[in-house]
Every structure is written in C-alpha cells, then in structure tokens.
Design an enzyme around this catalytic site. Structure first.
Site, short mmCIF file in Angstrom:
data_model
loop_
_atom_site.label_atom_id
_atom_site.label_comp_id
_atom_site.label_asym_id
_atom_site.label_seq_id
_atom_site.Cartn_x
_atom_site.Cartn_y
_atom_site.Cartn_z
CD GLN A 54 4.22 -5.06 1.86
OE1 GLN A 54 3.95 -6.25 1.76
NE2 GLN A 54 5.07 -4.61 2.77
CD GLU A 55 -1.86 0.24 -2.14
OE1 GLU A 55 -2.45 0.80 -1.23
OE2 GLU A 55 -1.61 0.75 -3.24
CB SER A 56 1.14 -4.39 -4.59
OG SER A 56 1.99 -4.85 -3.55
CE1 TYR B 26 -0.83 -1.61 -7.57
CE2 TYR B 26 1.28 -1.62 -6.45
CZ TYR B 26 -0.06 -1.32 -6.47
OH TYR B 26 -0.64 -0.72 -5.39
CG ASN B 104 -4.83 1.72 -5.36
OD1 ASN B 104 -5.12 2.33 -6.38
ND2 ASN B 104 -3.60 1.65 -4.89
#
Lengths: 266, 311
Positions: A54-56, B26, B104
């Site tokens: 996941q990009e996070s 986030y 992002n």
C-alpha cells in the site's frame, strides 16, 4: 443480489479478471475494495509469491479484517515492512520495482487516461473530486496498470475532462515523448460489462472479452467512442470454483464486495 | 529544557495567522487535538499541506481558516468526497480556497527536499497530464521542465517545501521533544523535518531514558521541536497504532453532519467550540456514545520481542 448461473456477482467476476493479470512474484500496489480483493485472489491461487503493498508505506500486510483504506490500522501488525510514502512511491515505484498497479477513476478515456480531479471545467467544477493521491505516479510508473471502471457513457469518455493520471495520453508514442519510463502503461480496463485491452501501437483500447450476459452490441452501445473489437473477441471466463472458494471462505466471508453492486457494478 | 505545555499554549505561541503548516497523519496519528485548538483560536489565512488529506483538512476548510492548500488528494475515505472541500471549490462556501495540485510521489519528495535543504527535486511523475496545465498561487514556480544536464532527456523539477510549522501526533516523546513514532508513516517524517518549528503532540510523555531504549524510532530530534503536548486519544477519530482504532462510526457522523453548512456548524459547536480541550472532548465522547464504545476503540496488546541495542 444479482447472482449469475454459478453463484457469483459481477464485482467478483471483475476481481477475478484483475487477479488473472497478476503473475507469480509480481510486486503489486493495491488500494482497497476490489483491487485488494483481486490481488489477494491471485495470491491465494496462481501467484502465491506476489507481494502486495500500500502506498502509505506497507509491504506484505497480513490484515485480520478487510482494510477500508490504505492507511487502515489492520495493515500494521503482521506486515513485512511498515515504512512511509517515500519508501513505496519513491524507492519502489519510482525506482521501477512495481509490476502492477490498480486504479479506478470517475472517468476513463479510450487511451486509458484517468480523471479523479473534477467533472466539468477545472476552475469552476461541476463536481470537485479528490485529486490524484497516488494514482498519477502509479499510472506513470507501474509496468502494468489495471483500471477498474463503470461501463457507461458517463464514466467512459472519448476524452476525460481532466487527465489526472496518464494512460497513453494522446495515443501512440506520447508516453515516450513525455519521458515516462519504457514498458509502462495501462494493461486493461476492467468494466462491469467487459475487459478492454490496449493496442500498444496506437495506445487505444479495444474489446478483448465480454462478460457472460453482456453482448458485444450492448457494450458498443454503452461506449462513447467507436470501440474497436478484437478479431478473436470471446466471453470472459467466469470465476473458477477455486477462485470463488478463496473469495467466499478466506477473503470476503461477510460478502462485503456486494456493496459494489449498489455502486452500479452489475 | 522541558517544552511541555498545553495544546492551547502551543498553538497560541507558535502558530500565527497566515502561517504555512504541515499537518502530519494518514488516518494514522492525525493531530486532531491541535487542529481543534487551531479552529478555536481562529488561526486563519493558513496554507496547509500533506499528502492524502482527509477529514481534518476538510474541517479546517469548512471552518474558513484555509487560504491555500498544497495537496494531492482530499476525501473522507469510505465516506466519500470531502463535503466542505467540495462546497469551497464548487460554491465558494465559506470561500474558495486556492489549490496547488501534486501527487503522493511529488509532494513527499518536495517535503524531503525541504527537509534536506535542497532547493528542488526531480520527479518522474505528473508529466503528460493536466496536473502540469493547472497552476495556482505558485505560478511558474509550481514546477520546471528541463532537459537533464546528465542525459539530455526531459525531466520535471518540483520545488522544496519549507513550512513555517509542522504539527504531528506520535505515540511518545520526551519533554525535550525527541519524538517516537511507529506504524504507517505517510509523509510525517519528511514533513516534520521540512518545517522550521515542530509541535509534537503525543499519546504519552516518557523519560529520555525510555527514548534511548529504542532510539531508531525517533523521527524528529529535540532541537527541531518547540513544544510537546501530551494528548491521549489526541488523534481520534483517526487512530494511533498500539493505542486505539480508527472510529468509523464517528467518521460517518462527520460525513452526515458536514452534508450541510448548518450540520457542519452544529458539529463544530458540539465537538470544538463548546469543548475546552481534549480531555473535555474525551469526556464528551464517553457521555455521548457510552464508555463501552470508547473502550471498544482501545487497542489490545501484541508486543514485539524486546529490542536490544547492547554491544
């Protein structure tokens, strides 16, 4: 719930179409919803060694409940690595390590460009949408991008109102002219009626397969440009027993994927 | 030197109207206690930034405090589009904010450049899209396209970002400000270090000795930090790994309330303006939804093997 002959619903078929694009050992960036479902079907069937991230900042998560966002707390415990955005988007994606990215869009055009910024004019939008997030870099830099879209004249467009994420841009050679890495770009658009693939020479989509219950005529009618049809067009293979077993028993016992039916994926 | 103070004091002392703020989080570790305080103190005319903005940015926009947003994305996650953001962009309610759009990848790279003291940074995304065709308050300085001096190929350069103040929420910090974080990172580390001053909000204040037992987890060292505030449950309705879960029920309430201007104003009154601080907020939460619900959000325990740095 719209059940098909062997007990599957459209979002499940679409998830399986995505899964079939994933090869063993692929590195895959997923979001939530059925991209995550797709990638997990692959992991539990033909691609056990694919790595999902996941990009996070998460690599190889082992969530105990379905993640509802890419920042979901259930992605933390059990993961192989929990880092940050720059690890995933910079070190892995920009550096060329990501094989597959999954994206969806409010509007997708015939070159696979995606709009998630606005409907209507940018300065005075009819609808202001969330924006790029990670979509633009994934579409720009993943080797293959799989796009999920609703198949109607609202969600497919000859030209999107705003290119948030690059597909083949204006067609043939555009990605190269802009300096995007070689051998990257959209691989297919998976809709609720069909799978569209891309002619890599022209950058334009064509009809690869129609889902059971959807005819070529119906698909052409609901596509807002003159969709080319593959000479070998065929019916999409329904989910296999094994794919459905993995979905129902392991990945989605509460049948959460059915919410996509309410969003029009029928 | 102890930098421990109340959130009220920290915001009053170190955040000025017109400032450029990085706000970490986030869904994970959103510094909501500080955000509510910014709203109470009406610190307006702000420029705000973070990759993947959510309900906290939506709330500040709805409260009319935001002039400019350097962003990539803003939504309420499973609850869809940010209602206040939409009203601002589509109907200029309470006013139209100016938005500079990145991604992002590019935005955290710009914060990294800021943190590293670099003037700009090359990125490989954004090209070929309308993100290059829209420029707002950054004008010509939103990006530059050049031919690389190394191989002659076109390459996009984006500028460094150096916010005036970063506000982050972490698991623990000592009273000097050495801040330790774990779990999904987002752009918290680069964002905090890009700023001139850092306000650290934390679940618990620990001793310098505890920090030293696992120093690899420190993301900001004390010399960058101007204030430390202890705010248990400070990221709610976001989550803090090891402390409490994300509160989807409350997220739904915010979505429903923010569907209308009136609903949003009532929500702010109930949860921000009529509330003195995070302690009062937590008490109000328990009164409103019951202790059971509050208890349900609390994290269980699943410890790692102890880490040793001995030699």
């Amino acid at each position: 719930m719209t059940k098909h002959s062997n007990e599957y619903i459209k979002p499940e078929l679409m998830a399986c179409c995505g899964a079939r694009e994933i090869r063993d050992n692929n590195v895959v960036i997923v979001g939530t919803g059925f991209p995550a479902m797709s990638a997990n079907i692959a992991k539990h069937t033909h691609a056990p060694n694919c790595i999902l991230m996941q990009e996070s900042g998460v690599v190889d998560a082992r969530p105990k409940r379905p993640a509802l966002s890419v920042g979901d707390p259930c992605l933390n415990p059990g993961a192989a690595m929990v880092g940050n955005l720059l690890d995933i988007m910079g070190m892995f994606l920009q550096a060329g390590w990501v094989d597959i990215g999954f994206l969806s869009g409010s509007q997708v055009d015939k070159f696979g460009n995606i709009n998630t910024t606005c409907i209507g004019n940018y300065e005075n939008p009819k609808s202001r949408l969330p924006g790029s997030g990670g979509a633009n870099p994934i579409g720009a830099l993943a080797k293959k991008t799989l796009i999920i879209a609703l198949h109607d004249k609202k969600h497919l467009a000859e030209k999107v109102d705003f290119i948030t994420t690059p597909g083949y841009i204006d067609g043939s050679g555009s990605r190269e002219r802009w300096g995007l890495p070689a051998n990257t770009g959209p691989e297919c658009i998976i809709t609720n009626k069909a799978v569209l693939k891309f002619d890599k020479k022209t950058g334009e989509t064509f009809l690869e397969s129609y889902h059971p219950g959807n005819s070529v005529e119906d698909i052409l009618e609901n596509t807002p440009w003159e969709l080319k049809v593959s000479g070998y067009v065929y019916e999409t293979k329904p989910p296999t027993g094994e794919e459905l077993r993995v979905l129902h028993e392991i990945l989605d016992p509460h049948h959460m994927i059915a919410i996509y039916e309410k969003r029009g994926y029928v | 030197m102890s930098k421990v103070m109340s959130t009220k004091e920290a915001i009053s002392k170190f955040v000025n109207p017109g400032d450029f703020l990085f706000i970490g989080g986030y869904i994970c570790r959103t510094p909501f206690a500080a955000i509510h305080e910014i709203i109470r103190q009406n610190k307006n005319n702000l420029t705000i930034t973070r990759s993947n903005a959510a309900d906290d940015f939506d709330m500040m926009i709805g409260a009319g405090l935001v002039k400019r947003f350097i962003g990539t994305f803003l939504s309420l996650g499973i609850y869809g589009l940010g209602r206040c953001y939409r009203r601002s962009m589509e109907k200029s309610i309470p006013h139209k904010i100016e938005v500079e759009e990145y991604t992002n990848l590019s935005l955290p790279m710009m914060l990294m450049a800021g943190a590293m003291g670099m003037p700009f940074v090359p990125v490989k995304d954004m090209v070929g899209t309308d993100l290059l065709n829209v420029r707002s308050f950054m004008g010509e300085n939103k990006y530059k396209m050049i031919d690389s001096p190394f191989d002659g190929k076109p390459i996009l350069l984006v500028p460094a970002l150096t916010p005036d103040v970063a506000i982050i929420h972490v698991q623990q910090a000592d009273e000097d400000g050495n801040a330790q974080m774990w779990g999904i990172g987002g752009d918290c580390r680069v964002g905090a270090n890009a700023a001139g001053k850092v306000i650290v909000s934390c679940e618990r204040i620990v001793s310098r000795e505890i920090i030293g037992k696992d120093p690899s987890r420190t993301i900001v060292p004390s010399f960058k930090v101007v204030a430390v505030t202890e705010e248990p449950f400070g990221a709610h309705p976001g989550y803090t790994p090891g402390f409490y879960d994300v509160d989807f029920g409350y997220g739904y309430q915010y979505q429903q309330a923010s569907n209308s201007v009136e609903g949003f104003d009532n929500f702010l009154k109930e949860w921000v303006f009529d509330i003195q601080d995070r302690k009062a907020y937590t008490q109000h939460y328990i009164q409103r939804f019951g202790y059971e619900m509050f208890r349900k959000l609390q994290a269980g325990f699943d410890y790692s093997y102890p880490v040793s740095y001995a030699y």
